[in-house]
Design a protein around this motif. Structure first.
Motif, PDB file in Angstrom:
ATOM      1  N   LEU A 123       0.829  -1.210   0.000  1.00 57.93           N
ATOM      2  CA  LEU A 123       0.000   0.000   0.000  1.00 57.93           C
ATOM      3  C   LEU A 123       0.863   1.260   0.000  1.00 57.93           C
ATOM      4  O   LEU A 123       0.590   2.204  -0.741  1.00 57.93           O
ATOM      5  CB  LEU A 123      -0.920   0.017   1.222  1.00 57.93           C
ATOM      6  CG  LEU A 123      -2.263  -0.666   1.092  1.00 57.93           C
ATOM      7  CD1 LEU A 123      -3.008  -0.633   2.417  1.00 57.93           C
ATOM      8  CD2 LEU A 123      -3.102  -0.074  -0.004  1.00 57.93           C
ATOM      9  N   ALA A 124       1.909   1.274   0.817  1.00 59.74           N
ATOM     10  CA  ALA A 124       2.792   2.440   0.886  1.00 59.74           C
ATOM     11  C   ALA A 124       3.496   2.664  -0.454  1.00 59.74           C
ATOM     12  O   ALA A 124       3.643   3.806  -0.903  1.00 59.74           O
ATOM     13  CB  ALA A 124       3.814   2.253   1.999  1.00 59.74           C
ATOM     14  N   PHE A 125       3.894   1.583  -1.120  1.00 61.32           N
ATOM     15  CA  PHE A 125       4.556   1.690  -2.426  1.00 61.32           C
ATOM     16  C   PHE A 125       3.612   2.283  -3.462  1.00 61.32           C
ATOM     17  O   PHE A 125       4.000   3.137  -4.248  1.00 61.32           O
ATOM     18  CB  PHE A 125       5.057   0.312  -2.871  1.00 61.32           C
ATOM     19  CG  PHE A 125       5.881   0.346  -4.124  1.00 61.32           C
ATOM     20  CD1 PHE A 125       7.215   0.695  -4.080  1.00 61.32           C
ATOM     21  CD2 PHE A 125       5.319   0.024  -5.353  1.00 61.32           C
ATOM     22  CE1 PHE A 125       7.978   0.729  -5.232  1.00 61.32           C
ATOM     23  CE2 PHE A 125       6.069   0.057  -6.506  1.00 61.32           C
ATOM     24  CZ  PHE A 125       7.413   0.410  -6.451  1.00 61.32           C
ATOM     25  N   LEU A 126       2.366   1.849  -3.444  1.00 63.22           N
ATOM     26  CA  LEU A 126       1.380   2.400  -4.374  1.00 63.22           C
ATOM     27  C   LEU A 126       1.137   3.885  -4.090  1.00 63.22           C
ATOM     28  O   LEU A 126       0.968   4.671  -5.011  1.00 63.22           O
ATOM     29  CB  LEU A 126       0.071   1.623  -4.300  1.00 63.22           C
ATOM     30  CG  LEU A 126       0.079   0.253  -4.974  1.00 63.22           C
ATOM     31  CD1 LEU A 126      -1.177  -0.521  -4.632  1.00 63.22           C
ATOM     32  CD2 LEU A 126       0.223   0.396  -6.473  1.00 63.22           C
ATOM     33  N   LYS A 127       1.131   4.254  -2.813  1.00 65.61           N
ATOM     34  CA  LYS A 127       0.937   5.659  -2.471  1.00 65.61           C
ATOM     35  C   LYS A 127       2.106   6.506  -2.968  1.00 65.61           C
ATOM     36  O   LYS A 127       1.910   7.590  -3.516  1.00 65.61           O
ATOM     37  CB  LYS A 127       0.778   5.836  -0.966  1.00 65.61           C
ATOM     38  CG  LYS A 127       0.505   7.277  -0.581  1.00 65.61           C
ATOM     39  CD  LYS A 127       0.325   7.479   0.890  1.00 65.61           C
ATOM     40  CE  LYS A 127       0.062   8.958   1.161  1.00 65.61           C
ATOM     41  NZ  LYS A 127       0.033   9.266   2.566  1.00 65.61           N
ATOM     42  N   GLN A 128       3.324   6.005  -2.788  1.00 61.52           N
ATOM     43  CA  GLN A 128       4.513   6.732  -3.239  1.00 61.52           C
ATOM     44  C   GLN A 128       4.541   6.883  -4.753  1.00 61.52           C
ATOM     45  O   GLN A 128       5.138   7.819  -5.270  1.00 61.52           O
ATOM     46  CB  GLN A 128       5.788   6.012  -2.791  1.00 61.52           C
ATOM     47  CG  GLN A 128       6.021   6.046  -1.303  1.00 61.52           C
ATOM     48  CD  GLN A 128       7.144   5.115  -0.888  1.00 61.52           C
ATOM     49  OE1 GLN A 128       7.664   4.343  -1.683  1.00 61.52           O
ATOM     50  NE2 GLN A 128       7.513   5.176   0.386  1.00 61.52           N
ATOM     51  N   ASN A 129       3.917   5.970  -5.453  1.00 55.57           N
ATOM     52  CA  ASN A 129       3.938   5.963  -6.917  1.00 55.57           C
ATOM     53  C   ASN A 129       2.549   6.174  -7.501  1.00 55.57           C
ATOM     54  O   ASN A 129       2.240   5.663  -8.582  1.00 55.57           O
ATOM     55  CB  ASN A 129       4.513   4.630  -7.408  1.00 55.57           C
ATOM     56  CG  ASN A 129       5.949   4.464  -7.032  1.00 55.57           C
ATOM     57  OD1 ASN A 129       6.824   5.039  -7.645  1.00 55.57           O
ATOM     58  ND2 ASN A 129       6.204   3.693  -5.987  1.00 55.57           N
TER      59      ASN A 129
ATOM     60  N   VAL B 261      -7.532  -1.174  -3.015  1.00 52.52           N
ATOM     61  CA  VAL B 261      -6.909  -0.904  -4.309  1.00 52.52           C
ATOM     62  C   VAL B 261      -7.927  -1.155  -5.418  1.00 52.52           C
ATOM     63  O   VAL B 261      -8.886  -1.901  -5.239  1.00 52.52           O
ATOM     64  CB  VAL B 261      -5.640  -1.763  -4.560  1.00 52.52           C
ATOM     65  CG1 VAL B 261      -4.546  -1.432  -3.562  1.00 52.52           C
ATOM     66  CG2 VAL B 261      -5.945  -3.246  -4.536  1.00 52.52           C
ATOM     67  N   ASN B 262      -7.673  -0.519  -6.548  1.00 53.88           N
ATOM     68  CA  ASN B 262      -8.477  -0.745  -7.747  1.00 53.88           C
ATOM     69  C   ASN B 262      -7.625  -1.498  -8.748  1.00 53.88           C
ATOM     70  O   ASN B 262      -6.404  -1.321  -8.773  1.00 53.88           O
ATOM     71  CB  ASN B 262      -8.902   0.595  -8.364  1.00 53.88           C
ATOM     72  CG  ASN B 262      -9.753   1.399  -7.423  1.00 53.88           C
ATOM     73  OD1 ASN B 262     -10.618   0.888  -6.738  1.00 53.88           O
ATOM     74  ND2 ASN B 262      -9.483   2.697  -7.382  1.00 53.88           N
TER      75      ASN B 262
ATOM     76  N   LYS C 195      -5.878  -9.588  -1.898  1.00 56.96           N
ATOM     77  CA  LYS C 195      -6.466  -9.355  -0.575  1.00 56.96           C
ATOM     78  C   LYS C 195      -6.860  -7.885  -0.411  1.00 56.96           C
ATOM     79  O   LYS C 195      -7.951  -7.573   0.069  1.00 56.96           O
ATOM     80  CB  LYS C 195      -5.463  -9.751   0.510  1.00 56.96           C
ATOM     81  CG  LYS C 195      -6.030  -9.699   1.915  1.00 56.96           C
ATOM     82  CD  LYS C 195      -5.007 -10.146   2.943  1.00 56.96           C
ATOM     83  CE  LYS C 195      -4.901 -11.655   2.910  1.00 56.96           C
ATOM     84  NZ  LYS C 195      -4.085 -12.179   4.031  1.00 56.96           N
ATOM     85  N   LEU C 196      -5.993  -6.982  -0.844  1.00 55.39           N
ATOM     86  CA  LEU C 196      -6.285  -5.549  -0.756  1.00 55.39           C
ATOM     87  C   LEU C 196      -7.472  -5.171  -1.647  1.00 55.39           C
ATOM     88  O   LEU C 196      -8.272  -4.312  -1.291  1.00 55.39           O
ATOM     89  CB  LEU C 196      -5.049  -4.725  -1.130  1.00 55.39           C
ATOM     90  CG  LEU C 196      -3.885  -4.807  -0.136  1.00 55.39           C
ATOM     91  CD1 LEU C 196      -2.623  -4.209  -0.748  1.00 55.39           C
ATOM     92  CD2 LEU C 196      -4.248  -4.115   1.163  1.00 55.39           C
ATOM     93  N   TYR C 197      -7.586  -5.825  -2.792  1.00 58.34           N
ATOM     94  CA  TYR C 197      -8.713  -5.580  -3.696  1.00 58.34           C
ATOM     95  C   TYR C 197     -10.026  -6.001  -3.036  1.00 58.34           C
ATOM     96  O   TYR C 197     -11.026  -5.281  -3.110  1.00 58.34           O
ATOM     97  CB  TYR C 197      -8.486  -6.327  -5.015  1.00 58.34           C
ATOM     98  CG  TYR C 197      -9.606  -6.136  -6.010  1.00 58.34           C
ATOM     99  CD1 TYR C 197      -9.770  -4.922  -6.666  1.00 58.34           C
ATOM    100  CD2 TYR C 197     -10.493  -7.167  -6.298  1.00 58.34           C
ATOM    101  CE1 TYR C 197     -10.796  -4.738  -7.583  1.00 58.34           C
ATOM    102  CE2 TYR C 197     -11.513  -6.996  -7.212  1.00 58.34           C
ATOM    103  CZ  TYR C 197     -11.664  -5.785  -7.847  1.00 58.34           C
ATOM    104  OH  TYR C 197     -12.682  -5.599  -8.751  1.00 58.34           O
ATOM    105  N   LYS C 198     -10.028  -7.143  -2.371  1.00 57.10           N
ATOM    106  CA  LYS C 198     -11.240  -7.615  -1.689  1.00 57.10           C
ATOM    107  C   LYS C 198     -11.634  -6.684  -0.541  1.00 57.10           C
ATOM    108  O   LYS C 198     -12.804  -6.605  -0.186  1.00 57.10           O
ATOM    109  CB  LYS C 198     -11.036  -9.035  -1.162  1.00 57.10           C
ATOM    110  CG  LYS C 198     -11.040 -10.071  -2.255  1.00 57.10           C
ATOM    111  CD  LYS C 198     -10.856 -11.459  -1.713  1.00 57.10           C
ATOM    112  CE  LYS C 198     -10.817 -12.466  -2.846  1.00 57.10           C
ATOM    113  NZ  LYS C 198     -10.577 -13.837  -2.369  1.00 57.10           N
TER     114      LYS C 198
END
Length: 69
Positions: free
Chosen positions: A8-14, A48-49, A41-44
């Motif tokens: 999640l943090a990586f997606l936020k940074q990018n 995340v999208n 798991k995050l999608y469920k």
């Protein structure tokens, strides 16, 4: 911090980039299959999208953006 939180943090940074599972895995030095499991798991959890294209592109959901501020 758990590895799933690092995803999640990586997606936020990018957040301005379109990232597929392989790119996320490479950026975190994790295997693609492990990252794929975390992303599923995050999608469920609606954190995340995912795109309908191939390869799948992952982005933070609005819910995650609000929670991470």
């Amino acid at each position: 911090m758990k590895a799933i939180d690092n995803v999640l943090a990586f997606l936020k940074q990018n957040k301005s980039k379109e990232l597929n599972t392989e790119q996320i895995a490479h950026g975190l030095n994790l295997s693609r299959s492990v990252v794929s499991g975390y992303l599923a798991k995050l999608y469920k959890q609606n954190k995340v999208n995912k795109s309908t294209t191939r390869p799948v592109v992952w982005t933070l959901s609005e819910k995650s953006c609000l929670l991470m501020k």
